[in-house]
Write a protein that holds these residues in place. Structure first.
Motif, PDB file in Angstrom:
ATOM      1  N   MET A  64     -15.288  27.690 -13.618  1.00 43.94           N
ATOM      2  CA  MET A  64     -14.441  28.583 -14.415  1.00 43.94           C
ATOM      3  C   MET A  64     -13.110  28.847 -13.729  1.00 43.94           C
ATOM      4  SD  MET A  64     -15.837  29.183 -17.272  1.00 43.94           S
ATOM      5  CE  MET A  64     -14.795  30.503 -17.810  1.00 43.94           C
ATOM      6  N   VAL A  65     -13.128  29.070 -12.421  1.00 42.66           N
ATOM      7  CA  VAL A  65     -11.884  29.336 -11.687  1.00 42.66           C
ATOM      8  C   VAL A  65     -10.963  28.128 -11.762  1.00 42.66           C
ATOM      9  CG1 VAL A  65     -10.948  29.690  -9.374  1.00 42.66           C
ATOM     10  CG2 VAL A  65     -12.857  31.078 -10.169  1.00 42.66           C
ATOM     11  N   PHE A  66     -11.479  26.943 -11.489  1.00 40.27           N
ATOM     12  CA  PHE A  66     -10.634  25.754 -11.526  1.00 40.27           C
ATOM     13  C   PHE A  66     -10.201  25.416 -12.949  1.00 40.27           C
ATOM     14  CE2 PHE A  66     -12.498  24.986  -7.298  1.00 40.27           C
ATOM     15  CZ  PHE A  66     -11.316  24.835  -6.604  1.00 40.27           C
ATOM     16  N   ASP A  67     -11.038  25.697 -13.916  1.00 39.63           N
ATOM     17  CA  ASP A  67     -10.679  25.447 -15.309  1.00 39.63           C
ATOM     18  C   ASP A  67      -9.509  26.340 -15.734  1.00 39.63           C
ATOM     19  OD1 ASP A  67     -11.119  24.060 -17.705  1.00 39.63           O
ATOM     20  OD2 ASP A  67     -12.173  25.792 -18.541  1.00 39.63           O
ATOM     21  N   ILE A  68      -9.560  27.606 -15.353  1.00 42.84           N
ATOM     22  CA  ILE A  68      -8.469  28.525 -15.690  1.00 42.84           C
ATOM     23  C   ILE A  68      -7.192  28.124 -14.967  1.00 42.84           C
ATOM     24  CG2 ILE A  68      -7.685  30.919 -15.434  1.00 42.84           C
ATOM     25  CD1 ILE A  68     -10.600  31.731 -16.004  1.00 42.84           C
ATOM     26  N   GLU A  69      -7.307  27.670 -13.728  1.00 42.95           N
ATOM     27  CA  GLU A  69      -6.111  27.247 -12.996  1.00 42.95           C
ATOM     28  C   GLU A  69      -5.499  25.996 -13.617  1.00 42.95           C
ATOM     29  OE1 GLU A  69      -7.487  26.976  -8.994  1.00 42.95           O
ATOM     30  OE2 GLU A  69      -7.250  29.120  -8.644  1.00 42.95           O
ATOM     31  N   ILE A  70      -6.305  25.091 -14.102  1.00 44.46           N
ATOM     32  CA  ILE A  70      -5.778  23.899 -14.770  1.00 44.46           C
ATOM     33  C   ILE A  70      -5.072  24.290 -16.068  1.00 44.46           C
ATOM     34  CG2 ILE A  70      -6.428  21.744 -15.923  1.00 44.46           C
ATOM     35  CD1 ILE A  70      -6.425  21.606 -12.871  1.00 44.46           C
ATOM     36  N   VAL A  71      -5.623  25.246 -16.778  1.00 42.15           N
ATOM     37  CA  VAL A  71      -4.981  25.720 -18.007  1.00 42.15           C
ATOM     38  C   VAL A  71      -3.634  26.353 -17.694  1.00 42.15           C
ATOM     39  CG1 VAL A  71      -5.184  27.451 -19.850  1.00 42.15           C
ATOM     40  CG2 VAL A  71      -7.094  25.955 -19.339  1.00 42.15           C
ATOM     41  N   LEU A  72      -3.539  27.049 -16.568  1.00 43.68           N
ATOM     42  CA  LEU A  72      -2.263  27.628 -16.170  1.00 43.68           C
ATOM     43  C   LEU A  72      -1.262  26.558 -15.765  1.00 43.68           C
ATOM     44  CD1 LEU A  72      -3.455  30.719 -14.125  1.00 43.68           C
ATOM     45  CD2 LEU A  72      -2.412  30.705 -16.384  1.00 43.68           C
ATOM     46  N   LEU A  73      -1.724  25.424 -15.246  1.00 37.20           N
ATOM     47  CA  LEU A  73      -0.827  24.341 -14.838  1.00 37.20           C
ATOM     48  C   LEU A  73      -0.414  23.437 -15.991  1.00 37.20           C
ATOM     49  CD1 LEU A  73      -2.141  23.034 -11.421  1.00 37.20           C
ATOM     50  CD2 LEU A  73       0.099  23.955 -11.912  1.00 37.20           C
ATOM     51  N   LEU A  74      -1.157  23.441 -17.062  1.00 39.53           N
ATOM     52  CA  LEU A  74      -0.909  22.518 -18.172  1.00 39.53           C
ATOM     53  C   LEU A  74       0.491  22.631 -18.791  1.00 39.53           C
ATOM     54  CD1 LEU A  74      -2.355  20.294 -19.717  1.00 39.53           C
ATOM     55  CD2 LEU A  74      -3.105  22.016 -21.341  1.00 39.53           C
ATOM     56  N   PRO A  75       1.032  23.822 -18.996  1.00 39.80           N
ATOM     57  CA  PRO A  75       2.365  23.894 -19.629  1.00 39.80           C
ATOM     58  C   PRO A  75       3.518  23.439 -18.740  1.00 39.80           C
ATOM     59  CG  PRO A  75       1.210  25.984 -19.850  1.00 39.80           C
ATOM     60  CD  PRO A  75       0.415  25.131 -18.941  1.00 39.80           C
ATOM     61  N   VAL A  76       3.316  23.283 -17.445  1.00 45.80           N
ATOM     62  CA  VAL A  76       4.419  22.937 -16.544  1.00 45.80           C
ATOM     63  C   VAL A  76       5.062  21.605 -16.901  1.00 45.80           C
ATOM     64  CG1 VAL A  76       5.014  22.446 -14.141  1.00 45.80           C
ATOM     65  CG2 VAL A  76       3.584  24.398 -14.692  1.00 45.80           C
ATOM     66  N   PRO A  77       4.327  20.508 -17.115  1.00 48.74           N
ATOM     67  CA  PRO A  77       5.012  19.254 -17.481  1.00 48.74           C
ATOM     68  C   PRO A  77       5.705  19.335 -18.844  1.00 48.74           C
ATOM     69  CG  PRO A  77       2.744  18.804 -16.850  1.00 48.74           C
ATOM     70  CD  PRO A  77       2.899  20.280 -16.904  1.00 48.74           C
ATOM     71  N   LEU A  78       5.148  20.117 -19.755  1.00 49.05           N
ATOM     72  CA  LEU A  78       5.756  20.218 -21.075  1.00 49.05           C
ATOM     73  C   LEU A  78       7.072  20.985 -21.035  1.00 49.05           C
ATOM     74  CD1 LEU A  78       2.525  21.014 -23.105  1.00 49.05           C
ATOM     75  CD2 LEU A  78       3.656  18.805 -22.844  1.00 49.05           C
ATOM     76  N   THR A  79       7.115  22.053 -20.233  1.00 45.80           N
ATOM     77  CA  THR A  79       8.345  22.838 -20.151  1.00 45.80           C
ATOM     78  C   THR A  79       9.340  22.252 -19.167  1.00 45.80           C
ATOM     79  OG1 THR A  79       7.372  24.293 -18.484  1.00 45.80           O
ATOM     80  CG2 THR A  79       7.212  24.981 -20.788  1.00 45.80           C
ATOM     81  N   SER A  80       8.882  21.464 -18.213  1.00 42.75           N
ATOM     82  CA  SER A  80       9.814  20.919 -17.230  1.00 42.75           C
ATOM     83  C   SER A  80      10.718  19.849 -17.831  1.00 42.75           C
ATOM     84  CB  SER A  80       9.053  20.361 -16.025  1.00 42.75           C
ATOM     85  OG  SER A  80       8.291  19.241 -16.416  1.00 42.75           O
ATOM     86  N   ALA A  81      10.350  19.284 -18.971  1.00 43.26           N
ATOM     87  CA  ALA A  81      11.225  18.302 -19.621  1.00 43.26           C
ATOM     88  C   ALA A  81      12.481  18.974 -20.159  1.00 43.26           C
ATOM     89  CB  ALA A  81      10.471  17.612 -20.753  1.00 43.26           C
ATOM     90  N   SER A  82      12.353  20.215 -20.621  1.00 43.83           N
ATOM     91  CA  SER A  82      13.517  20.908 -21.156  1.00 43.83           C
ATOM     92  C   SER A  82      14.250  21.716 -20.089  1.00 43.83           C
ATOM     93  CB  SER A  82      13.107  21.807 -22.322  1.00 43.83           C
ATOM     94  OG  SER A  82      12.176  22.771 -21.853  1.00 43.83           O
ATOM     95  N   ILE A  83      13.525  22.383 -19.228  1.00 48.80           N
ATOM     96  CA  ILE A  83      14.151  23.172 -18.168  1.00 48.80           C
ATOM     97  C   ILE A  83      13.603  22.706 -16.828  1.00 48.80           C
ATOM     98  CG2 ILE A  83      15.096  25.465 -18.667  1.00 48.80           C
ATOM     99  CD1 ILE A  83      12.359  26.417 -19.345  1.00 48.80           C
ATOM    100  N   MET A  84      14.289  21.783 -16.222  1.00 53.06           N
ATOM    101  CA  MET A  84      13.859  21.235 -14.940  1.00 53.06           C
ATOM    102  C   MET A  84      14.612  21.966 -13.826  1.00 53.06           C
ATOM    103  SD  MET A  84      11.851  19.034 -13.685  1.00 53.06           S
ATOM    104  CE  MET A  84      11.604  17.310 -13.793  1.00 53.06           C
ATOM    105  N   THR A  85      13.971  22.965 -13.253  1.00 51.81           N
ATOM    106  CA  THR A  85      14.597  23.687 -12.153  1.00 51.81           C
ATOM    107  C   THR A  85      13.758  23.509 -10.902  1.00 51.81           C
ATOM    108  OG1 THR A  85      13.395  25.735 -12.617  1.00 51.81           O
ATOM    109  CG2 THR A  85      15.499  25.436 -13.752  1.00 51.81           C
ATOM    110  N   THR A  86      14.384  23.757  -9.786  1.00 47.44           N
ATOM    111  CA  THR A  86      13.648  23.616  -8.529  1.00 47.44           C
ATOM    112  C   THR A  86      12.624  24.725  -8.378  1.00 47.44           C
ATOM    113  OG1 THR A  86      15.395  24.837  -7.391  1.00 47.44           O
ATOM    114  CG2 THR A  86      15.536  22.434  -7.367  1.00 47.44           C
ATOM    115  N   ASN A  87      12.899  25.906  -8.937  1.00 46.93           N
ATOM    116  CA  ASN A  87      11.928  26.993  -8.854  1.00 46.93           C
ATOM    117  C   ASN A  87      10.646  26.655  -9.615  1.00 46.93           C
ATOM    118  OD1 ASN A  87      13.583  28.572  -7.296  1.00 46.93           O
ATOM    119  ND2 ASN A  87      14.432  29.703  -9.031  1.00 46.93           N
ATOM    120  N   THR A  88      10.791  26.005 -10.761  1.00 46.47           N
ATOM    121  CA  THR A  88       9.618  25.613 -11.540  1.00 46.47           C
ATOM    122  C   THR A  88       8.782  24.591 -10.781  1.00 46.47           C
ATOM    123  OG1 THR A  88      10.881  25.964 -13.560  1.00 46.47           O
ATOM    124  CG2 THR A  88       8.844  24.705 -13.757  1.00 46.47           C
TER     125      THR A  88
END
Length: 115
Positions: A64-88
């Motif tokens: 459950m812990v790793f599943d929730i962490e993967i869900v939190l990481l999932l939007p990063v590649p989708l949003t990084s295409a539009s806003i690619m910042t070093t902080n992200t």
């Protein structure tokens, strides 16, 4: 006077309902069927109070812990295409690093071995 009558009526109705509930519940409280464990409509073959495997519980919690962490990481590649910042990228990289370190720790501890 009207307010006193309304207040008495407002207190009497819940008390009457409460007394009726207690009378009905007193008869069914001692029912044998309600005190026995329910197992899909059949009589239980074993005791329902047996302890469960703590290794299975630990593995389920880790999943459950790793599943929730993967869900939190999932939007990063989708949003990084539009806003690619070093902080992200730095935040996602640190989050992924912590996730991998936790996985390696659980693996080294033996929590992921099913034996």
């Amino acid at each position: 006077m009207l307010m006193l009558g309304s207040s008495a009526f407002a207190l009497a109705i819940p008390l009457i309902v409460l007394l009726i509930t207690l009378v009905i519940n007193a008869r069914s409280f001692k029912d044998r069927e309600k005190s026995s464990p329910f197992e899909c409509g059949f009589d239980p073959s074993n005791s329902a109070r047996l302890p469960f495997s703590t290794r299975f519980f630990l593995l389920a919690v880790i999943f459950m812990v790793f599943d929730i962490e993967i869900v939190l990481l999932l939007p990063v590649p989708l949003t990084s295409a539009s806003i690619m910042t070093t902080n992200t990228l730095l935040g996602a990289g640190m989050f992924l690093f912590i996730l991998i370190v936790g996985l390696l720790h659980e693996w080294k501890e033996g929590s992921l071995d099913w034996s």
